[in-house]
Design a protein around this motif. Structure first.
Motif, PDB file in Angstrom:
ATOM      1  N   ALA A  18      12.091   7.821   8.984  1.00  0.00           N
ATOM      2  CA  ALA A  18      12.939   6.645   9.214  1.00  0.00           C
ATOM      3  C   ALA A  18      12.182   5.358   8.897  1.00  0.00           C
ATOM      4  O   ALA A  18      12.749   4.418   8.332  1.00  0.00           O
ATOM      5  CB  ALA A  18      13.433   6.632  10.663  1.00  0.00           C
ATOM      6  N   ARG A  19      10.889   5.312   9.233  1.00  0.00           N
ATOM      7  CA  ARG A  19      10.073   4.132   8.911  1.00  0.00           C
ATOM      8  C   ARG A  19       9.961   3.961   7.402  1.00  0.00           C
ATOM      9  O   ARG A  19      10.048   2.843   6.894  1.00  0.00           O
ATOM     10  CB  ARG A  19       8.677   4.270   9.511  1.00  0.00           C
ATOM     11  N   VAL A  20       9.776   5.067   6.690  1.00  0.00           N
ATOM     12  CA  VAL A  20       9.676   5.005   5.228  1.00  0.00           C
ATOM     13  C   VAL A  20      10.985   4.497   4.635  1.00  0.00           C
ATOM     14  O   VAL A  20      10.983   3.634   3.752  1.00  0.00           O
ATOM     15  CB  VAL A  20       9.306   6.386   4.634  1.00  0.00           C
ATOM     16  N   LYS A  21      12.106   4.998   5.134  1.00  0.00           N
ATOM     17  CA  LYS A  21      13.414   4.587   4.614  1.00  0.00           C
ATOM     18  C   LYS A  21      13.715   3.117   4.889  1.00  0.00           C
ATOM     19  O   LYS A  21      14.536   2.518   4.202  1.00  0.00           O
ATOM     20  CB  LYS A  21      14.518   5.470   5.195  1.00  0.00           C
ATOM     21  N   ALA A  22      13.050   2.533   5.881  1.00  0.00           N
ATOM     22  CA  ALA A  22      13.261   1.110   6.195  1.00  0.00           C
ATOM     23  C   ALA A  22      12.449   0.193   5.275  1.00  0.00           C
ATOM     24  O   ALA A  22      12.682  -1.016   5.264  1.00  0.00           O
ATOM     25  CB  ALA A  22      12.893   0.847   7.658  1.00  0.00           C
ATOM     26  N   ASP A  26      10.829  -0.475  -3.706  1.00  0.00           N
ATOM     27  CA  ASP A  26       9.612  -0.239  -4.485  1.00  0.00           C
ATOM     28  C   ASP A  26       8.529   0.423  -3.639  1.00  0.00           C
ATOM     29  O   ASP A  26       7.796   1.291  -4.113  1.00  0.00           O
ATOM     30  CB  ASP A  26       9.099  -1.521  -5.143  1.00  0.00           C
ATOM     31  N   TYR A  27       8.450   0.062  -2.379  1.00  0.00           N
ATOM     32  CA  TYR A  27       7.499   0.693  -1.478  1.00  0.00           C
ATOM     33  C   TYR A  27       7.858   2.163  -1.245  1.00  0.00           C
ATOM     34  O   TYR A  27       6.983   3.020  -1.197  1.00  0.00           O
ATOM     35  CB  TYR A  27       7.463  -0.025  -0.124  1.00  0.00           C
ATOM     36  N   GLN A  28       9.148   2.450  -1.111  1.00  0.00           N
ATOM     37  CA  GLN A  28       9.586   3.834  -0.900  1.00  0.00           C
ATOM     38  C   GLN A  28       9.211   4.718  -2.087  1.00  0.00           C
ATOM     39  O   GLN A  28       8.733   5.843  -1.911  1.00  0.00           O
ATOM     40  CB  GLN A  28      11.102   3.899  -0.698  1.00  0.00           C
ATOM     41  N   ILE A  29       9.415   4.202  -3.285  1.00  0.00           N
ATOM     42  CA  ILE A  29       9.105   4.971  -4.492  1.00  0.00           C
ATOM     43  C   ILE A  29       7.614   5.290  -4.551  1.00  0.00           C
ATOM     44  O   ILE A  29       7.215   6.433  -4.772  1.00  0.00           O
ATOM     45  CB  ILE A  29       9.558   4.209  -5.752  1.00  0.00           C
ATOM     46  N   GLY A  55      -0.709   5.830   8.505  1.00  0.00           N
ATOM     47  CA  GLY A  55      -1.516   4.655   8.179  1.00  0.00           C
ATOM     48  C   GLY A  55      -1.030   3.957   6.923  1.00  0.00           C
ATOM     49  O   GLY A  55      -1.028   2.725   6.840  1.00  0.00           O
ATOM     50  N   ILE A  56      -0.589   4.745   5.940  1.00  0.00           N
ATOM     51  CA  ILE A  56      -0.050   4.160   4.706  1.00  0.00           C
ATOM     52  C   ILE A  56       1.233   3.409   5.012  1.00  0.00           C
ATOM     53  O   ILE A  56       1.449   2.300   4.513  1.00  0.00           O
ATOM     54  CB  ILE A  56       0.175   5.252   3.648  1.00  0.00           C
ATOM     55  N   VAL A  57       2.092   3.990   5.851  1.00  0.00           N
ATOM     56  CA  VAL A  57       3.333   3.295   6.227  1.00  0.00           C
ATOM     57  C   VAL A  57       2.999   2.001   6.961  1.00  0.00           C
ATOM     58  O   VAL A  57       3.623   0.968   6.701  1.00  0.00           O
ATOM     59  CB  VAL A  57       4.267   4.208   7.056  1.00  0.00           C
ATOM     60  N   ASP A  58       2.018   2.037   7.855  1.00  0.00           N
ATOM     61  CA  ASP A  58       1.584   0.811   8.547  1.00  0.00           C
ATOM     62  C   ASP A  58       1.185  -0.263   7.530  1.00  0.00           C
ATOM     63  O   ASP A  58       1.608  -1.418   7.622  1.00  0.00           O
ATOM     64  CB  ASP A  58       0.391   1.080   9.466  1.00  0.00           C
ATOM     65  N   LEU A  59       0.359   0.136   6.570  1.00  0.00           N
ATOM     66  CA  LEU A  59      -0.111  -0.776   5.531  1.00  0.00           C
ATOM     67  C   LEU A  59       1.059  -1.321   4.709  1.00  0.00           C
ATOM     68  O   LEU A  59       1.133  -2.519   4.428  1.00  0.00           O
ATOM     69  CB  LEU A  59      -1.110  -0.055   4.624  1.00  0.00           C
ATOM     70  N   PHE A  60       1.978  -0.447   4.349  1.00  0.00           N
ATOM     71  CA  PHE A  60       3.141  -0.859   3.565  1.00  0.00           C
ATOM     72  C   PHE A  60       4.064  -1.783   4.356  1.00  0.00           C
ATOM     73  O   PHE A  60       4.600  -2.748   3.812  1.00  0.00           O
ATOM     74  CB  PHE A  60       3.910   0.369   3.063  1.00  0.00           C
ATOM     75  N   GLU A  61       4.260  -1.498   5.635  1.00  0.00           N
ATOM     76  CA  GLU A  61       5.095  -2.371   6.464  1.00  0.00           C
ATOM     77  C   GLU A  61       4.488  -3.767   6.534  1.00  0.00           C
ATOM     78  O   GLU A  61       5.207  -4.768   6.430  1.00  0.00           O
ATOM     79  CB  GLU A  61       5.254  -1.791   7.872  1.00  0.00           C
TER      80      GLU A  61
END
Length: 96
Positions: A18-22, A26-29, A55-61
């Protein structure tokens, strides 16, 4: 591993997805490509890999919040970004 552990793991994974989908598109891809790469050559221990993905999702957010493009966060060579993340991890990938 108990049934409760499995259920808890699924809940955590669904929250992660769900965090990734938010994230912006371009970040999702880029995340999905990183995920594929890490599942192929990443850390051998699943728990280590899961923490890495979070951790990657944290960085991307954080990058998205700051209005940065995804390649500003990872650099233009996403594979090198991944390799740098896992350089000290034990992997199943065998080099020739």
């Amino acid at each position: 591993m108990t049934i409760q552990d499995i259920i808890e793991g699924k809940k955590e994974w669904r929250a992660h997805v769900a965090r990734v989908k938010a994230l912006p598109q371009d970040y999702q891809i880029v995340y999905k490509e990183i995920q594929k790469y890490l599942f192929k050559v990443g850390p051998a221990q699943l728990t280590e890999g899961t923490a890495l993905l979070s951790g990657i999702v944290d960085l991307f957010e954080e990058g998205a919040t700051l209005g940065k493009g995804v390649l500003e966060v990872t650099g233009s060579n996403v594979a090198a970004f991944c390799d740098d993340l896992i350089k000290d991890s034990v992997t199943d990938h065998k080099t020739k």
